[in-house]
Write a protein that holds these residues in place. Structure first.
Motif, PDB file in Angstrom:
ATOM      1  N   TRP A 264      44.103  44.337  41.005  1.00 16.44           N
ATOM      2  CA  TRP A 264      44.015  43.677  39.693  1.00 16.44           C
ATOM      3  C   TRP A 264      42.945  42.593  39.718  1.00 16.44           C
ATOM      4  CZ3 TRP A 264      44.789  38.511  38.503  1.00 16.44           C
ATOM      5  CH2 TRP A 264      44.729  38.211  37.134  1.00 16.44           C
ATOM      6  N   TRP A 265      42.955  41.729  40.746  1.00 18.22           N
ATOM      7  CA  TRP A 265      42.039  40.591  40.762  1.00 18.22           C
ATOM      8  C   TRP A 265      40.590  41.044  40.862  1.00 18.22           C
ATOM      9  CZ3 TRP A 265      38.491  38.178  44.035  1.00 18.22           C
ATOM     10  CH2 TRP A 265      38.125  36.882  43.653  1.00 18.22           C
ATOM     11  N   THR A 266      40.310  42.024  41.693  1.00 20.57           N
ATOM     12  CA  THR A 266      38.934  42.479  41.877  1.00 20.57           C
ATOM     13  C   THR A 266      38.471  43.400  40.768  1.00 20.57           C
ATOM     14  OG1 THR A 266      39.661  44.362  43.211  1.00 20.57           O
ATOM     15  CG2 THR A 266      39.087  42.329  44.396  1.00 20.57           C
ATOM     16  N   GLY A 267      39.385  44.208  40.233  1.00 20.45           N
ATOM     17  CA  GLY A 267      38.995  45.240  39.288  1.00 20.45           C
ATOM     18  C   GLY A 267      38.447  46.484  39.963  1.00 20.45           C
ATOM     19  N   TRP A 268      38.614  46.601  41.304  1.00 20.18           N
ATOM     20  CA  TRP A 268      38.091  47.742  42.039  1.00 20.18           C
ATOM     21  C   TRP A 268      39.063  48.913  42.014  1.00 20.18           C
ATOM     22  CZ3 TRP A 268      37.195  44.565  47.137  1.00 20.18           C
ATOM     23  CH2 TRP A 268      36.191  43.619  46.919  1.00 20.18           C
ATOM     24  N   TRP A 326      47.158  36.111  40.811  1.00 18.77           N
ATOM     25  CA  TRP A 326      47.898  37.275  41.271  1.00 18.77           C
ATOM     26  C   TRP A 326      48.412  38.061  40.069  1.00 18.77           C
ATOM     27  CZ3 TRP A 326      48.111  32.363  43.065  1.00 18.77           C
ATOM     28  CH2 TRP A 326      47.838  32.142  44.419  1.00 18.77           C
ATOM     29  N   GLN A 327      48.569  39.345  40.262  1.00 18.79           N
ATOM     30  CA  GLN A 327      49.158  40.146  39.183  1.00 18.79           C
ATOM     31  C   GLN A 327      50.657  39.900  39.091  1.00 18.79           C
ATOM     32  OE1 GLN A 327      49.540  44.482  39.630  1.00 18.79           O
ATOM     33  NE2 GLN A 327      48.578  44.691  37.616  1.00 18.79           N
ATOM     34  N   ALA A 328      51.335  39.846  40.234  1.00 16.28           N
ATOM     35  CA  ALA A 328      52.777  39.568  40.276  1.00 16.28           C
ATOM     36  C   ALA A 328      52.964  38.061  40.425  1.00 16.28           C
ATOM     37  CB  ALA A 328      53.433  40.311  41.436  1.00 16.28           C
ATOM     38  N   ARG A 329      53.606  37.413  39.443  1.00 18.24           N
ATOM     39  CA  ARG A 329      53.639  35.953  39.403  1.00 18.24           C
ATOM     40  C   ARG A 329      55.041  35.358  39.404  1.00 18.24           C
ATOM     41  NH1 ARG A 329      49.102  36.312  34.602  1.00 18.24           N
ATOM     42  NH2 ARG A 329      47.444  37.090  35.972  1.00 18.24           N
TER      43      ARG A 329
END
Length: 416
Positions: A264-268, A326-329
């Protein structure tokens, strides 16, 4: 088995071997993750930074979609009561130790200049290819302009910047008439409308590193950036090396994290994330959400009570890199607070933190007052600490008025 499937299988095998999943992974609970966050993100009292560059290095990248957020994020993490405005502007526009550029998730970030080649190679270059293709597709569908026209328009823009030194988009449009051209977007659909090519041409050139954002017109909350040519040759780095460097830095600042967080953070693509994890020898740990990863030299336990010695309070801006890290928060944000703190697109507003958790939000009223609203009962001592941070923030903001670009229910209500 196809070559791409073989490569993915090999990458996953290398990661399993490097992470040592044959044994029992060390468990890292939410309390330890919050302790890490407080120290590594320069939020705990004893961990606050002495310079703008230290803050940027500690966070990997400062979220820059809203220009004010960069300054507010740095100010929340510096020791003392002085504001960061002059130092951030020095780093961005004089020393160029920080750069503003498109990066992860097609988002604008401010990051250390030394990290820019890795972000460019791993993330921005592939996005720029897609952005250019999209622009050409829209021009072909909604105008008579083609690739040759676009190339000539870009040549004129670059020549104008070389002559001027710097210029805003409006100034460039006055000097290069082609930038004032329009095309029909979404022809034949409900979204049909006439759009200018200027912003998209400048975005493509910026993403390709052929132009860079300079000092804006107006104050530090302004987004009317001047454009300029980059200084020096464009540094080269392979995409794989860039991904490994970026993942290594991110795990150092934000680990542990899940594969889903990293994707999620990188978009890769997930295959690129897995290859980068293998390249840095990432080690598997057990999180409440499932398997997570840390760097191989980052397995020592962190005492949840050691985050700077005392519980800490912080007022972080909208889209802050910690709040959006992070995606999970759930380990730092109660799901019940999401409706008040996020807009409909998932952008988080200004937040109040207490010892590693988001416990409320804040806003600035038209008269300049910084007001906070706590969503959790954190006790009198925490309340006093939050009030002290609000006073510190108000002290350096002074007469400036800050309205987040993406407004959330709690921020709108609190701002009055």
């Amino acid at each position: 088995m196809g070559e791409s499937r073989k490569a993915e299988t090999a990458s996953r095998a290398r990661t399993r071997t490097a992470t040592g999943t044959t044994g029992t992974p060390r468990a890292i609970g939410a309390a330890e993750r919050r302790a890490r966050l407080g120290v590594r993100h320069r939020l705990a009292g004893g961990a606050r930074a002495g310079s703008v560059e230290e803050v940027a290095e500690s966070l990997v990248a400062l979220h820059g979609t809203d220009p004010a957020s960069v300054f507010l994020a740095v100010g929340a993490r510096l020791a003392g009561t002085a504001g960061p405005v002059e130092d951030v502007e020095r780093a961005l526009y004089q020393d160029r130790s920080l750069v503003r550029m498109h990066g992860m998730r097609h988002t604008v970030f401010v990051l250390p200049a030394a990290l820019a080649p890795a972000v460019q190679a791993s993330t921005t270059d592939p996005a720029a290819v897609r952005e250019r293709a999209s622009l050409l597709q829209h021009l072909a569908a909604g105008s008579d302009y083609d690739a040759a026209w676009l190339a000539e328009t870009e040549r004129l823009v670059l020549a104008e910047l070389a002559a001027r030194g710097e210029a805003t988009g409006t100034e460039l449009g006055g000097a290069v008439p082609a930038l004032r051209s329009t095309y029909v977007y979404g022809k034949g659909t409900r979204q049909e409308g006439v759009q200018s090519v200027a912003s998209r041409v400048l975005r493509v050139l910026g993403m390709e590193g052929r132009i860079v954002r300079g000092r804006p017109q107006g104050g530090w909350t302004s987004s009317r950036f001047r454009w300029t040519r980059p200084t020096g040759p464009r540094p080269g780095e392979s995409p794989a090396a860039g991904r490994a460097e970026l993942i290594g830095r991110w795990l150092r600042a934000c680990g542990p994290a899940t594969e889903a967080d990293l994707k999620w953070w990188t978009g890769w693509k997930v295959t690129d994330v897995r290859a980068a994890l293998a390249a840095v020898g990432a080690v598997t740990v057990a999180l409440d959400e499932g398997a997570g990863f840390v760097l191989p030299d980052d397995l020592d336990p962190v005492d949840p009570g050691s985050a700077g010695g005392e519980p800490w309070a912080a007022l972080l801006p909208a889209l802050d890199s910690t709040a959006m890290g992070w995606q999970a928060r759930d380990w730092y944000l109660d799901p019940e607070y999401r409706a008040a703190l996020y807009d409909r697109s998932g952008n988080i507003g200004p937040t109040v933190w207490w010892d590693g958790r988001i416990v409320g939000g804040w806003a600035q009223r038209p008269d300049g007052e910084i007001v906070t609203r706590l969503l959790a009962d954190v006790g009198a001592a925490a309340g006093r600490a939050v009030d002290a941070e609000a006073e510190r923030l108000a002290g350096w903001i002074g007469d400036v008025r800050v309205t987040p670009r993406f407004r959330t229910p709690l921020e709108r209500e609190s701002s009055g």
